[in-house]
Design a protein around this motif. Structure first.
Motif, short mmCIF file in Angstrom:
data_model
loop_
_atom_site.label_atom_id
_atom_site.label_comp_id
_atom_site.label_asym_id
_atom_site.label_seq_id
_atom_site.Cartn_x
_atom_site.Cartn_y
_atom_site.Cartn_z
N LEU A 41 -55.71 -68.28 29.41
CA LEU A 41 -54.28 -68.23 29.11
C LEU A 41 -53.61 -67.07 29.84
N ASN A 44 -53.15 -68.07 33.47
CA ASN A 44 -52.03 -69.00 33.62
C ASN A 44 -50.69 -68.27 33.53
N ALA A 45 -50.59 -67.37 32.56
CA ALA A 45 -49.34 -66.63 32.39
C ALA A 45 -49.07 -65.74 33.60
N ASN A 48 -47.74 -67.85 36.35
CA ASN A 48 -46.33 -68.20 36.09
C ASN A 48 -45.41 -67.03 36.40
N GLU A 69 -40.90 -71.39 29.34
CA GLU A 69 -42.32 -71.69 29.54
C GLU A 69 -43.15 -70.41 29.43
N ARG A 73 -46.21 -69.50 26.79
CA ARG A 73 -47.55 -68.99 27.17
C ARG A 73 -47.84 -67.67 26.47
N TYR A 74 -46.84 -66.82 26.41
CA TYR A 74 -46.98 -65.52 25.76
C TYR A 74 -47.34 -65.71 24.28
N GLU A 76 -48.87 -68.32 22.97
CA GLU A 76 -50.25 -68.82 22.93
C GLU A 76 -51.24 -67.68 23.06
N ILE A 77 -50.96 -66.76 23.96
CA ILE A 77 -51.85 -65.61 24.17
C ILE A 77 -51.93 -64.77 22.90
#
Length: 91
Positions: A41, A44-45, A48, A69, A73-74, A76-77
């Motif tokens: 994650l 991915n962040a 991005n 988006e 992601r933030y 989710e982390i």
């Protein structure tokens, strides 16, 4: 009994197991799947963020959808981080 405890600790070397037990009295085995997911994650962040920064430098503007988006992601982390910390606190 030693062989069974070695297997539970994920160790195959009897000497290493006995030395560890003699020195520390315990062996902690961590399942790192959640840490691997958090690293994915984060990667991915980071990608991005780099894409957004590149676009902002090229066009001089940032799109709201990109920021949304990134916020997702933030979140989710942080969720993954809290789960890891909760599991570590139970050890």
């Amino acid at each position: 009994m030693i062989d069974r405890r070695m297997a539970q600790a994920g160790m195959k070397n009897r000497r290493a197991y006995l030395l560890k037990m003699a020195a520390d009295g315990q062996i902690v085995r961590l399942e790192l799947d959640s840490v691997k997911e958090m690293v994915r994650l984060l990667s991915n962040a980071t990608n991005n963020i780099n894409q957004i920064a590149h676009r902002a430098n090229a066009t001089g503007s940032i799109y709201a959808a990109d920021l949304d988006e990134l916020r997702g992601r933030y979140d989710e982390i942080w969720k993954q981080t809290k789960e890891i910390l909760h599991k570590l606190a139970q050890i």
